[in-house]
Each structure stands twice: as structure tokens, then as C-alpha cells.
Design an enzyme around this catalytic site. Structure first.
Site, PDB file in Angstrom:
ATOM      1  N   MET A  41       0.852  -1.193   0.000  1.00  0.00           N
ATOM      2  CA  MET A  41       0.000   0.000   0.000  1.00  0.00           C
ATOM      3  C   MET A  41       0.890   1.246   0.000  1.00  0.00           C
ATOM      4  SD  MET A  41      -3.455  -0.935   2.021  1.00  0.00           S
ATOM      5  CE  MET A  41      -2.875  -0.759   3.679  1.00  0.00           C
ATOM      6  N   ALA A  43       4.095   3.897   0.922  1.00  0.00           N
ATOM      7  CA  ALA A  43       4.820   4.381   2.112  1.00  0.00           C
ATOM      8  C   ALA A  43       5.901   3.346   2.460  1.00  0.00           C
ATOM      9  CB  ALA A  43       3.884   4.650   3.281  1.00  0.00           C
ATOM     10  N   HIS A  48       9.589  -3.364   3.479  1.00  0.00           N
ATOM     11  CA  HIS A  48       9.155  -3.646   2.100  1.00  0.00           C
ATOM     12  C   HIS A  48      10.366  -3.935   1.213  1.00  0.00           C
ATOM     13  CE1 HIS A  48       5.654  -0.910   3.242  1.00  0.00           C
ATOM     14  NE2 HIS A  48       5.047  -1.997   2.837  1.00  0.00           N
ATOM     15  N   GLY A 159       4.882 -10.041   4.333  1.00  0.00           N
ATOM     16  CA  GLY A 159       5.591  -9.964   5.604  1.00  0.00           C
ATOM     17  C   GLY A 159       4.882 -10.769   6.686  1.00  0.00           C
ATOM     18  N   SER A 197       6.779  -0.406   9.991  1.00  0.00           N
ATOM     19  CA  SER A 197       5.412  -0.296   9.483  1.00  0.00           C
ATOM     20  C   SER A 197       5.236   1.094   8.895  1.00  0.00           C
ATOM     21  CB  SER A 197       4.414  -0.487  10.636  1.00  0.00           C
ATOM     22  OG  SER A 197       3.139  -0.002  10.281  1.00  0.00           O
ATOM     23  N   SER A 198       4.433   1.188   7.849  1.00  0.00           N
ATOM     24  CA  SER A 198       4.148   2.504   7.261  1.00  0.00           C
ATOM     25  C   SER A 198       3.461   3.400   8.290  1.00  0.00           C
ATOM     26  CB  SER A 198       3.253   2.350   6.039  1.00  0.00           C
ATOM     27  OG  SER A 198       3.838   1.441   5.142  1.00  0.00           O
TER      28      SER A 198
HETATM   29  O1  PAF Z   1      -0.152  -5.873   3.682  1.00  0.00           O
HETATM   30  C1  PAF Z   1      -0.542  -4.926   2.964  1.00  0.00           C
HETATM   31  O2  PAF Z   1       0.145  -3.946   2.736  1.00  0.00           O
HETATM   32  C2  PAF Z   1      -1.936  -5.016   2.349  1.00  0.00           C
HETATM   33  O3  PAF Z   1      -2.823  -5.639   3.203  1.00  0.00           O
HETATM   34  C3  PAF Z   1      -1.943  -5.686   0.966  1.00  0.00           C
HETATM   35  C4  PAF Z   1      -1.515  -7.144   1.051  1.00  0.00           C
HETATM   36  C5  PAF Z   1      -1.007  -4.937   0.029  1.00  0.00           C
HETATM   37  C6  PAF Z   1      -3.344  -5.652   0.371  1.00  0.00           C
HETATM   38  O4  PAF Z   1      -3.809  -4.343   0.215  1.00  0.00           O
END
Ligand code: PAF
Length: 292
Positions: A41, A43, A48, A159, A197-198
Site C-alpha cells: 500500500m 509508504a 518492504h 511480511g 510499518s508505514s
Molecule cells: O499488507 C498490505 O500492505 C496489504 O494488506 C496488501 C496485502 C497490500 C493488500 O492491500
């Protein structure tokens, strides 16, 4: 395949439409490329990046989706305040080879005529996050279903910080017969232990300091498996978080497969926490193995 083996002669492509992805996917199939997929999502943070780097090592080409999925937010204020920073995200990824970005808007992600048959989430969907965030996992399943169907990767990376989400993604993969290799990746932590975390971006300086109580509480449980009772461990862990001024949404010690509450220590369990640090809801978990 190592990251350095990936070719570096192509600029990073950023797609915004489904049609572009369909064409790109067909080209990759013709070229017999193995696709790794990292849904996000945005950020983006080092957590990531570690997923993306692993995906780069293990595949020919990696697609990262960046889409703040409205369907998985059960509170509008949370959706509105979720950080959005596409330019900064793209800049962070520039150095990585053979990456493709998919950053659709809501109409592209959810065209009105795109069919979707919801999957029954069963008991696992009603526990922990499912109990505290109604509709959240239904929204995650909806978007991941559409992304998997579109991207058709060989491998997809998630994650372990979202432990329950990972379990539900594995169910989804089986339920819709996608046949994707689902890779769960270790939680990446700040040097003091806070899970990346974002949402950490929204913490004030003081809240950021207090937020570390969550990982300290998890460490306490991990260090005390079999030494004190499970209830004593929960009480002591909760006290650490509450003394730091956070409000606990839940703190449970659960079976890693069923996610149902453990009543006594077993060989392996996972302690799962959700807590509010001011307005910011943080989640974390830790696998706790019995050493006895
Ligand atoms: O973990 C996330 O960032 C979200 O839940 C995902 C898997 C991208 C789905 O929107």
C-alpha cells in the site's frame, strides 16, 4: 539468481492500467520470465525493501503494486490518514533492477464489471484482527484476488508482521486455485525492536519511544515460555505496554496454524498484539518456541 545478476539496462516501468499489465504479462510469458510479486500500500520502508530484494534474487522480473485499498479500512479516518507518497516510493526503488510498478487508481483496481466471488473466511477470519476490524480481511481478500488474477506471478511475497493476513492469503491461494508460491518473510525491526510499518510515520517523537513497548512485551513472552504460566506471561506483557501509555486492542497467545487461543504452553505459539499508540493502531507478533 542474485540481485546483481538481474539486468540493469531497463528503466523502471510504472503502469497504471489493467490493460498495461495484461500486455506486460503476456510479453513476460512469451519471454518465459519468472515473475515475483510484492503487493503493497506504498509508504515503503526497509521492511518492504527486504521483500522486494528477496523477490529480485528469486525471480527474473518483480512487480510491485502500490495501492491504498479502501475496502480493507474499517474506519474512514484511518484510510484518510494512511500515508501516500508515490514519488518517494518510486525513488526508493530506483536502484533495483528489473522492477515494474503497478500503481492503479480505484476504478482500475475495481472495475464495475469485474466479477468477484467472495471466499468464506471461516473461523480464522473472525479471530484477532478479524474480530477487531470488521470487513478488513474481506477487503484484503478482494484486492489480493484481483491482483493475483491480473499479475499471475509464480511467487508472491508477504511480511510475517501481518501473521493472520499471511495465513488468509495462503487460504485464498488454495481456494481460488492460483497455484502461486506464497513466501512469508521475516519481520524487519528498527534497532530498538519496533516492527517496521508505514504507520510508524504517523507517530510523534514521544509516541515512537513508547511504541517500542510492544516488541519488549513480545520479547518477555518469548523469554518466558514454559517458565511462568501463560496467563502470567500475558499479564506481564500487557503491563509493559500499558505502562508505556498504549491502549491494548488485544494481546493473545495463539496457535500458529489455527490462530485459536492457547490454554497452555505448546511447542510453538505466537503472541499477537494490537495496540493504539495515540491514534495510531500498531500490530506485531512473535513466534515463541518452547525450549523445554
Ligand atoms: O499488507 C498490505 O500492505 C496489504 O494488506 C496488501 C496485502 C497490500 C493488500 O492491500
Amino acid at each position: 539468481m542474485s540481485v546483481s545478476n538481474c539486468r540493469k539496462d531497463e528503466a523502471m516501468q510504472t503502469f497504471v492500467t489493467r490493460q498495461e499489465i495484461i500486455l506486460w504479462r503476456a510479453q513476460q510469458r512469451t519471454a518465459q520470465k519468472q515473475i515475483g510479486f510484492v503487493p503493497t500500500m506504498g509508504a515503503l520502508h526497509p521492511g518492504h525493501l527486504s521483500l522486494v530484494e528477496q523477490a529480485c534474487r528469486e525471480n527474473d522480473v518483480v512487480l510491485i503494486s502500490i495501492f491504498v485499498n479502501p475496502k480493507q479500512f474499517n474506519q474512514n479516518a484511518d484510510l484518510q490518514s494512511y500515508p501516500r507518497m508515490l514519488s518517494a516510493d518510486l525513488a526508493l526503488l530506483q536502484h533495483l533492477p528489473n522492477l515494474v510498478i503497478f500503481a492503479p487508481n480505484e476504478n482500475e483496481m475495481y472495475p464495475a464489471d469485474l466479477p468477484f466471488a467472495p471466499m468464506p473466511l471461516g473461523k480464522i477470519g473472525q479471530l484477532l484482527e478479524g474480530a477487531h476490524r470488521p470487513g478488513h480481511f474481506e477487503g484484503v481478500v478482494h484486492v489480493v484476488h484481483h491482483l493475483f488474477a491480473l499479475v499471475q506471478p509464480q511467487k508472491a511475497y508477504f511480511g510475517q508482521k501481518d501473521f493472520q493476513q499471511l495465513a488468509i492469503i495462503r487460504l485464498l491461494n488454495n481456494f481460488y486455485s492460483f497455484g502461486i508460491d506464497i513466501i512469508g518473510c521475516e519481520t524487519i525491526r528498527e534497532s530498538d525492536g519496533l516492527a517496521m510499518s508505514s504507520r510508524n510515520l504517523r507517530l510523534t517523537h514521544a509516541q515512537r519511544k513508547n511504541a517500542v513497548s510492544i516488541s519488549r512485551a513480545l520479547q518477555l513472552v518469548k523469554a518466558n515460555v514454559g517458565k511462568i504460566s501463560l496467563e502470567e506471561a500475558k499479564i506481564a506483557a500487557s503491563a509493559i505496554i500499558e505502562q508505556a501509555g498504549l491502549e491494548i486492542d488485544y494481546l493473545e497467545i495463539v496457535d500458529p496454524i489455527t490462530l485459536e487461543n492457547c490454554t497452555e504452553w505448546q511447542q510453538m505459539q505466537v503472541c499477537c498484539v494490537a495496540a493504539f499508540c495515540g491514534e495510531v493502531r500498531l500490530i506485531d507478533n512473535m513466534l515463541c518456541e518452547s525450549v523445554l
